[in-house]
Design an enzyme around this catalytic site. Structure first.
Site, PDB file in Angstrom:
ATOM      1  CE1 TYR A  14     -27.877   3.138  34.521  1.00  0.00           C
ATOM      2  CE2 TYR A  14     -26.719   4.852  35.742  1.00  0.00           C
ATOM      3  CZ  TYR A  14     -27.699   3.878  35.672  1.00  0.00           C
ATOM      4  OH  TYR A  14     -28.491   3.629  36.764  1.00  0.00           O
ATOM      5  CG  HIS A  19     -31.814   5.043  28.315  1.00  0.00           C
ATOM      6  ND1 HIS A  19     -32.716   5.331  27.308  1.00  0.00           N
ATOM      7  CD2 HIS A  19     -32.485   5.332  29.467  1.00  0.00           C
ATOM      8  CE1 HIS A  19     -33.851   5.760  27.835  1.00  0.00           C
ATOM      9  NE2 HIS A  19     -33.730   5.770  29.140  1.00  0.00           N
ATOM     10  CE1 TYR A  64     -27.803   8.215  37.028  1.00  0.00           C
ATOM     11  CE2 TYR A  64     -27.805  10.152  38.440  1.00  0.00           C
ATOM     12  CZ  TYR A  64     -27.259   8.928  38.078  1.00  0.00           C
ATOM     13  OH  TYR A  64     -26.172   8.443  38.743  1.00  0.00           O
ATOM     14  CG  ASN A  66     -36.519   8.904  33.768  1.00  0.00           C
ATOM     15  OD1 ASN A  66     -36.188   8.596  32.621  1.00  0.00           O
ATOM     16  ND2 ASN A  66     -36.995   8.013  34.615  1.00  0.00           N
ATOM     17  CG  ASN A 113     -39.888   8.073  31.019  1.00  0.00           C
ATOM     18  OD1 ASN A 113     -41.037   8.309  30.663  1.00  0.00           O
ATOM     19  ND2 ASN A 113     -39.569   6.959  31.652  1.00  0.00           N
TER      20      ASN A 113
END
Length: 194
Positions: A14, A19, A64, A66, A113
């Site tokens: 990632y 994000h 993570y 969320n 989120n």
């Protein structure tokens, strides 16, 4: 003490994605102020230091995106900070052009989120945040695929400029100049012509 938390997803896959703009700002802050963000606490990488004369804890949750609130909520409780004044959350925003930033004292999750989870864990939506624009999702693109995609070379340059703006915003907020920071950075910026 202030907790400055940048949101993102852990693991190499990632790194550099839209994000992870929050993580990238924390890394840039850590570089500028020579703060090692290699401690571990409450499912986050943390680093203690001084910015603008204020004690800060730089935070990169490893839960993570969320589940960001699980980590941040625990840190807010542990360090007994007032989230309405002493927590700054930095995260990506698809409604802003790449590198544009927007500062808010409070607000809803706006469909993000990570912020939704933080609000759920803190029990309030009153906490300062710095949104870092990552560009609007193209039509026909899946939102999850888009936010987990990498920047183009041109966007990367704009993002680097945005990270510097976010650092300036953090510095102003820590110096007690929230209103000045909002006035300076919340102006509408016209998207650059392609």
């Amino acid at each position: 003490m202030y907790i400055i938390a940048g949101l993102g997803n852990p693991t190499m896959q990632y790194e550099g994605t839209r994000h992870n703009a929050g993580f990238d700002v924390i890394d840039a802050l850590a570089d500028k102020y020579n703060i090692s963000v290699d401690g571990r606490k409450n499912r986050a990488y943390i680093g203690k230091g001084i910015i603008e004369g204020q004690k800060v804890l730089l935070v990169k949750p490893q839960t993570y995106m969320n589940l960001s609130g699980e980590s941040i909520g625990g840190l807010v409780d542990y360090f007994k900070i007032d989230e309405e004044q002493d927590l700054i959350v930095i995260y990506d925003d698809i409604s802003l052009s790449p590198g544009q930033i927007r500062i808010r004292k409070k607000g809803s999750a706006g469909g993000h989120n990570g912020i939704k989870n933080i609000i759920a864990h803190l029990g309030t939506q009153v906490f300062p945040r710095i949104k870092v624009g990552v560009g609007e999702k193209p039509k026909k693109y899946d939102l999850a695929d888009y936010v987990l995609s990498h920047f183009t070379k041109a966007e990367r340059k704009e993002m680097e400029e945005g990270y510097q703006k976010a650092i300036q915003a953090v510095e102003k907020i820590l110096a007690g100049e929230m209103e000045a920071a909002m006035n300076e950075f919340n102006r509408k910026v016209k998207p650059k012509e392609a």
